[in-house]
Design a protein around this motif. Structure first.
Motif, PDB file in Angstrom:
ATOM      1  N   VAL A   6       0.842  -1.196   0.000  1.00  0.00           N
ATOM      2  CA  VAL A   6       0.000   0.000   0.000  1.00  0.00           C
ATOM      3  C   VAL A   6       0.875   1.244   0.000  1.00  0.00           C
ATOM      4  O   VAL A   6       1.828   1.353   0.777  1.00  0.00           O
TER       5      VAL A   6
ATOM      6  N   ASP B 119       0.618   5.356   0.526  1.00  0.00           N
ATOM      7  CA  ASP B 119      -0.210   6.404   1.136  1.00  0.00           C
ATOM      8  C   ASP B 119       0.484   7.722   0.834  1.00  0.00           C
ATOM      9  O   ASP B 119       1.581   7.987   1.324  1.00  0.00           O
TER      10      ASP B 119
ATOM     11  N   ARG C 135      -5.591  11.962   1.690  1.00  0.00           N
ATOM     12  CA  ARG C 135      -4.498  11.036   1.422  1.00  0.00           C
ATOM     13  C   ARG C 135      -4.952  10.047   0.351  1.00  0.00           C
ATOM     14  O   ARG C 135      -6.068   9.552   0.372  1.00  0.00           O
TER      15      ARG C 135
ATOM     16  N   LEU D   3      -4.705   6.505  -1.109  1.00  0.00           N
ATOM     17  CA  LEU D   3      -4.295   5.138  -0.784  1.00  0.00           C
ATOM     18  C   LEU D   3      -4.341   4.313  -2.059  1.00  0.00           C
ATOM     19  O   LEU D   3      -5.404   4.161  -2.669  1.00  0.00           O
TER      20      LEU D   3
ATOM     21  N   VAL E  17      -6.306   7.244   8.284  1.00  0.00           N
ATOM     22  CA  VAL E  17      -5.529   6.050   7.970  1.00  0.00           C
ATOM     23  C   VAL E  17      -5.024   5.468   9.284  1.00  0.00           C
ATOM     24  O   VAL E  17      -4.330   6.142  10.043  1.00  0.00           O
TER      25      VAL E  17
END
Length: 314
Positions: free
Chosen positions: A105, A107, A117, A119, A144
């Motif tokens: 992932v 970010d 943000r 993702l 997050v």
């Protein structure tokens, strides 16, 4: 432990797919993000999905291809309003796991979408493949979660069939589709749950234009859910759903003229009805099964990105 086997010729074969390994390195993850961003910008500038097809898959791939197709139909010369996407302050969460696909992932802070943000979930099924983005969601700052990490800074991928969560990742898509149709207590109130159902109910009750909704799970291949263990024992789950909206005009009238992007993706003649197909990717927080208290066992949908993928007129 690396599993070894001897072939008939006496050669030693390493079965890396059975060994628990980091999905990638931070340096490779950073390169993958740069390559995706460059390809995304090339495709957006030209409205040409072939220019980023090697860097997208799953939900994002379906949404992006349809967006670019509509853009090309309406603007054959390309995107005159193109503004390059930039992703900065990138943070990478890399799980260790056995088997394929391997994934991670990213970010990052984007220059589009406001103060959110971005993702992005990158995955691949083989070492020879390019990293492709399957999920893209925009999450408010501070939403997050903190991830569980080991001494090497590696995250933990949660099995799709785990029994440790209030809702297993493999069941998330089907449960969400059912919730949108019937309601229930599985998902916590919010913009993508209770309020979305309220908007649908209001639209469905408007005179002169009936609206019907169908929601379906998507769980195969690059649309499969992916989950990371959070520090509190829960999980952040990425999952996909498909949604249909059918608009039917009252007898003697026609469906209101849809916008140009719908028309660009539509087949048939839009007169009495219009059926639109959407692909949606969500990111949700699933608490550990042992969580208690009011709302403690409900899944919270943090963000959702949806895109029109086809339409049909009748």
């Amino acid at each position: 432990m690396t599993v070894l086997s001897l072939t008939a010729s006496g050669c030693v074969v390493v079965h890396g797919e059975r060994e628990v390994l980091p999905a990638t390195t931070p340096a490779e993850a950073a390169r993958a993000l740069e390559q995706f961003t460059a390809a995304y910008n090339r495709a957006d500038r030209a409205y040409d999905s072939s220019l980023d097809a090697d860097y997208v898959t799953g939900a994002l791939g379906a949404i992006d291809a349809a967006r670019l197709k509509a853009g090309r139909v309406n603007n054959p010369g390309g995107n005159s309003a193109h503004r390059p996407l930039t992703l900065t302050d990138a943070r990478f969460t890399i799980p260790k796991k056995a088997g394929w696909p391997r994934w991670f992932v990213a970010d990052a802070k984007g220059n589009k979408g406001g103060n959110v943000r971005w993702l992005l979930v990158f995955l691949r099924y083989d070492l020879g493949e390019k990293w492709k983005v399957a999920y893209l969601t925009l999450v408010a700052p501070g939403k997050v979660p903190e991830f569980k990490k080991d001494a090497d800074g590696l995250a933990e991928a949660v099995p799709a069939n785990t029994a440790e969560l209030a809702l297993a990742p493999r069941d998330m898509s089907r449960a969400y589709a059912t919730y949108l149709q019937k309601g229930g207590e599985t998902f916590a109130p919010g913009a993508h749950t209770t309020r979305w159902r309220e908007v649908r109910a209001k639209n469905a009750s408007r005179p002169g234009l009936a609206r019907q909704y169908i929601d379906q799970p998507m769980t195969d291949g690059p649309f499969a859910p992916l989950a990371l263990r959070t520090a509190d024992g829960g999980a952040l789950v990425f999952f996909t759903t498909r949604h249909y909206e059918k608009q039917t005009a009252a007898q003697g009238t026609t469906v209101p003229t849809p916008d140009k992007n719908v028309r660009a993706l539509a087949t048939g003649e839009i007169r009495q009805s219009l059926t639109m197909e959407f692909i949606s990717n969500q990111v949700a927080l699933a608490p550990p099964r042992s969580a208690g208290g009011s709302g403690g066992s409900q899944v919270s949908v943090l963000a959702r990105v949806q895109g029109l993928t086809s339409a049909r007129g009748e």
